[in-house]
Design an enzyme around this catalytic site. Structure first.
Site, mmCIF file in Angstrom:
data_model
loop_
_atom_site.group_PDB
_atom_site.id
_atom_site.type_symbol
_atom_site.label_atom_id
_atom_site.label_comp_id
_atom_site.label_asym_id
_atom_site.label_seq_id
_atom_site.Cartn_x
_atom_site.Cartn_y
_atom_site.Cartn_z
ATOM 1 N N SER A 1 72.570 37.739 -45.494
ATOM 2 C CA SER A 1 71.341 37.514 -44.736
ATOM 3 C C SER A 1 70.702 38.832 -44.309
ATOM 4 C CB SER A 1 71.646 36.682 -43.490
ATOM 5 O OG SER A 1 72.338 35.512 -43.828
HETATM 6 N N1 SAH Z 1 76.767 34.717 -43.371
HETATM 7 C C1 SAH Z 1 76.615 35.072 -44.739
HETATM 8 C C2 SAH Z 1 75.446 34.349 -45.370
HETATM 9 C C3 SAH Z 1 75.785 33.881 -46.733
HETATM 10 S S1 SAH Z 1 74.655 32.776 -47.505
HETATM 11 C C4 SAH Z 1 76.513 36.572 -44.905
HETATM 12 O O1 SAH Z 1 76.343 37.276 -43.905
HETATM 13 O O2 SAH Z 1 76.667 37.069 -46.026
HETATM 14 C C5 SAH Z 1 75.294 31.209 -47.068
HETATM 15 C C6 SAH Z 1 76.699 30.882 -47.480
HETATM 16 O O3 SAH Z 1 76.926 29.512 -47.154
HETATM 17 C C7 SAH Z 1 76.983 31.011 -48.983
HETATM 18 O O4 SAH Z 1 78.090 31.835 -49.180
HETATM 19 C C8 SAH Z 1 77.274 29.576 -49.425
HETATM 20 O O5 SAH Z 1 78.241 29.472 -50.435
HETATM 21 C C9 SAH Z 1 77.767 28.951 -48.129
HETATM 22 N N2 SAH Z 1 77.649 27.505 -48.111
HETATM 23 C C10 SAH Z 1 76.639 26.745 -48.604
HETATM 24 N N3 SAH Z 1 76.902 25.442 -48.402
HETATM 25 C C11 SAH Z 1 78.090 25.378 -47.752
HETATM 26 C C12 SAH Z 1 78.900 24.299 -47.273
HETATM 27 N N4 SAH Z 1 78.532 23.031 -47.411
HETATM 28 N N5 SAH Z 1 80.064 24.616 -46.686
HETATM 29 C C13 SAH Z 1 80.471 25.899 -46.520
HETATM 30 N N6 SAH Z 1 79.752 26.957 -46.953
HETATM 31 C C14 SAH Z 1 78.575 26.699 -47.565
#
Ligand code: SAH
Length: 212
Positions: A62
């Site tokens: 993000s």
């Molecule tokens: N906090 C992270 C943001 C990553 S993007 C950072 O700082 O890098 C969002 C993440 O949510 C992705 O890795 C994706 O795989 C995960 N995600 C999406 N749907 C999900 C679900 N149902 N359960 C758990 N994780 C999920």
């Protein structure tokens, strides 16, 4: 954490401060965290820009100002010892939280991302994080209740199970929507919930269904 990391982290913290984040604990955590360790080496030169970046598997780390804003919102709601994060991704938001809470619980549905995040957090000596490979729509029931939950992917609707896992007075920070997304702050008070719209945001979706 190395000096060079904190030098560049410091630049990012200044940039974020200029964008209106004032919580010194949050700024300090951003300054201390080597964001370049959370992206592919080929993108390391962009790690201290205030932009989202790809982390593989169609996911993104993000935008730092959004990470900072969401963290600030969580902290403003008062003291909590632990926090549940949904969507570990690169582990960058996890690393920020791990410096501000005694313990972080984090759930990720893509195993390879979780694996990488675990390695990165160990490399920078953050050991107060428990990780689960699972569906974030279901939260992490065995560790509930939580006084703070943060979701870093956009949910089409607020997951019922996350509301169930909040303690009384607990808060949930979550982007809700599909094309149009709103960052919401939801607070549990007794048997009821209040919801405040915070800002328009753009996150990858909180995917329903099977795990990777
Ligand atoms: N906090 C992270 C943001 C990553 S993007 C950072 O700082 O890098 C969002 C993440 O949510 C992705 O890795 C994706 O795989 C995960 N995600 C999406 N749907 C999900 C679900 N149902 N359960 C758990 N994780 C999920």
């Amino acid at each position: 954490m190395s000096n060079s990391a904190s030098r560049s982290g410091q630049q990012l913290a200044s940039l974020i401060q200029q964008q209106g984040i004032s919580n010194t604990k949050v700024l300090q955590a951003i300054a201390n965290t080597p964001r370049q360790s959370f992206v592919e080496p080929a993108l390391a030169h962009k790690a201290f820009e205030n932009t989202a970046l790809p982390i593989g598997k169609g996911q993104t780390i993000s935008q730092p100002v959004v990470v900072a804003h969401m963290t600030e919102l969580l902290l403003e709601q008062g003291q909590a010892q632990s926090v549940l994060e949904i969507g570990t991704g690169s582990g960058y938001q996890t690393a920020i939280l791990a410096q501000l809470y005694d313990h972080v619980y984090t759930v990720e549905r893509i195993k390879s991302l979780q694996f990488q995040a675990r390695r990165r957090l160990q490399q920078i000596d953050l050991h107060n994080v428990s990780m689960k490979h699972g569906d974030g729509w279901k939260g992490w029931k065995s560790k509930a209740p939580y006084s703070a939950i943060i979701v870093t992917a956009a949910a089409a609707s607020v997951p019922e199970e996350l509301l169930n896992q909040l303690s009384d007075g607990g808060i949930l920070v979550i982007p809700v929507g599909e094309d149009q997304q709103m960052l919401k702050l939801i607070k549990k008070q007794g048997d009821s919930f209040s919801s405040t719209d915070i800002a328009n945001v753009k996150f990858v979706p909180l995917v329903p269904g099977d795990l990777d």
